[in-house]
Design an enzyme around this catalytic site. Structure first.
Site, short mmCIF file in Angstrom:
data_model
loop_
_atom_site.label_atom_id
_atom_site.label_comp_id
_atom_site.label_asym_id
_atom_site.label_seq_id
_atom_site.Cartn_x
_atom_site.Cartn_y
_atom_site.Cartn_z
N ASN A 1 58.01 37.44 54.58
CA ASN A 1 58.30 38.70 53.91
C ASN A 1 59.44 39.37 54.68
O ASN A 1 59.21 39.93 55.76
CB ASN A 1 57.03 39.57 53.92
CG ASN A 1 57.27 40.97 53.40
OD1 ASN A 1 58.33 41.26 52.83
ND2 ASN A 1 56.30 41.85 53.60
N LYS B 1 61.07 41.96 54.05
CA LYS B 1 61.10 43.42 53.93
C LYS B 1 62.53 43.89 53.64
O LYS B 1 63.27 43.17 52.98
CB LYS B 1 60.49 44.08 55.16
CG LYS B 1 59.09 43.51 55.46
CD LYS B 1 58.30 44.31 56.43
CE LYS B 1 56.96 43.63 56.67
NZ LYS B 1 56.07 44.38 57.53
N HIS C 1 51.45 45.29 49.12
CA HIS C 1 51.66 45.33 50.57
C HIS C 1 51.27 46.72 51.09
O HIS C 1 51.48 47.72 50.40
CB HIS C 1 53.13 45.03 50.89
CG HIS C 1 53.34 44.80 52.35
ND1 HIS C 1 53.46 45.84 53.23
CD2 HIS C 1 53.37 43.66 53.08
CE1 HIS C 1 53.59 45.34 54.45
NE2 HIS C 1 53.54 44.03 54.40
N GLU D 1 52.63 48.63 53.07
CA GLU D 1 53.73 49.60 53.09
C GLU D 1 53.92 50.22 51.71
O GLU D 1 54.28 51.39 51.59
CB GLU D 1 55.02 48.92 53.59
CG GLU D 1 54.95 48.66 55.09
CD GLU D 1 55.70 47.44 55.58
OE1 GLU D 1 56.54 46.91 54.84
OE2 GLU D 1 55.43 47.00 56.71
N GLU E 1 45.87 41.47 55.60
CA GLU E 1 46.78 42.04 56.59
C GLU E 1 46.20 43.34 57.14
O GLU E 1 46.37 44.41 56.51
CB GLU E 1 48.14 42.34 55.94
CG GLU E 1 48.82 41.11 55.38
CD GLU E 1 50.34 41.31 55.30
OE1 GLU E 1 51.05 40.51 55.91
OE2 GLU E 1 50.80 42.28 54.69
N GLY F 1 53.54 44.80 62.24
CA GLY F 1 54.72 45.30 62.95
C GLY F 1 54.40 45.99 64.26
O GLY F 1 55.26 46.65 64.85
N SER G 1 51.74 40.63 62.65
CA SER G 1 52.25 40.17 63.94
C SER G 1 52.00 38.68 64.21
O SER G 1 51.71 38.29 65.34
CB SER G 1 51.70 41.03 65.07
OG SER G 1 52.10 42.38 64.90
P1 PGA Z 1 54.67 41.58 60.73
O1 PGA Z 1 54.56 41.94 59.16
O2 PGA Z 1 54.55 40.07 60.83
O3 PGA Z 1 56.01 42.10 61.14
O4 PGA Z 1 53.54 42.27 61.40
C1 PGA Z 1 53.68 41.25 58.31
C2 PGA Z 1 53.74 41.84 56.94
O5 PGA Z 1 53.88 43.06 56.83
O6 PGA Z 1 53.65 41.11 55.92
#
Ligand code: PGA
Length: 251
Positions: free
Chosen positions: A9, A11, A94, A96, A166, A172, A212
């Protein structure tokens, strides 16, 4: 045996030039056929990514889609548009998008059904916040999310769907769920899909872990019994680390 599926992803990262560089580096590596690889660049990079991925085994995905089919919805991108640029997958729900754009389980469910009806496959994200985990209500939160996002699905729909677990506190932040913490929630999701559909459907259901994931922890996470892949954010932006994570999924 369930196939391992690793998705990146991206982003809101990479313009078209940076997209071409990353895709070209990924192309030099051919994923092992036992592992399915998906890249999800931003909308503006989908066309170039599709052109560069032609003839490879790497699949293309989008990071979201509008629930509307067409019309006066400034800034939105439709399912038909994603299909026309060769997307096989679309990420929906997601954290976010849930957090910053107030997306509900109901909206995510509607988007997922439309994605399925178009012939593409949804990757639906679920996950608890740190506060919810600390209050000891992770199982209730995940159960409500899974029931909500899969409402009205048939077994055939489920077979084309991926859920990405997740934990919001691990996205992140550099904090990863321990392999056991992640597997416990994956097991809960599998049991729940067994109850909602059938045990046979649940056995075949692909559940990714995200939060992460990096080369250092990928192998251990990806070899847990209920973890069938990863949704990778930060570590998918460099070819070397994304490829190392894919390598970690090999049996
Ligand atoms: P990250 O993000 O690996 O940077 O923690 C994962 C995601 O949001 O899909």
């Amino acid at each position: 045996m369930r196939k391992k599926v690793i998705a990146g992803n991206w982003k809101m990262n990479k313009d078209v030039f940076e997209t071409a560089d990353l895709i070209n580096s990924l192309k030099s590596f051919l994923p092992n056929s036992e592992i399915e690889v998906i890249v999800c660049p931003p909308y503006t990079s989908l066309v170039i990514a599709q052109q560069l991925l032609k003839g490879t085994q790497i699949h293309l995905g989008a990071q979201d889609v509008s629930v509307r089919d067409d019309g006066a919805y400034t800034g939105e991108v439709s399912i038909k548009m994603l299909k026309s640029v060769g997307c096989d997958y679309v990420i929906v729900g997601h954290s976010e998008r849930r957090q910053y754009f107030h997306e509900s389980n109901e909206l995510i469910n509607q988007k997922a059904k439309k994605i399925l009806a178009s012939g593409m496959k949804p990757i639906i994200c679920v996950g608890e916040t740190l506060d919810e985990r600390e209050k000891g209500i992770t199982d209730q939160v995940i159960t409500a999310q899974v029931k909500g996002v899969l409402a009205g699905f048939t077994s055939a729909d489920l077979a084309k769907t991926i859920i990405a677990y997740e934990p919001v506190w691990a996205i992140g932040t550099g904090k990863t769920a321990t392999p056991q913490q992640a597997d416990d929630v994956h097991q809960l999701i599998r049991k729940l899909t067994g109850q909602l559909f059938s045990w046979n459907d649940a056995e075949k259901f692909v559940i990714q872990y995200g939060g992460s994931v990096k080369p250092e922890n990928a192998k251990e996470l990806l070899h847990m019994p209920n973890i069938d892949g990863a949704l990778v954010g930060g570590a998918c932006l460099k070819a070397e680390s994304f490829i190392a994570i894919i390598d970690g999924a090999k049996s």
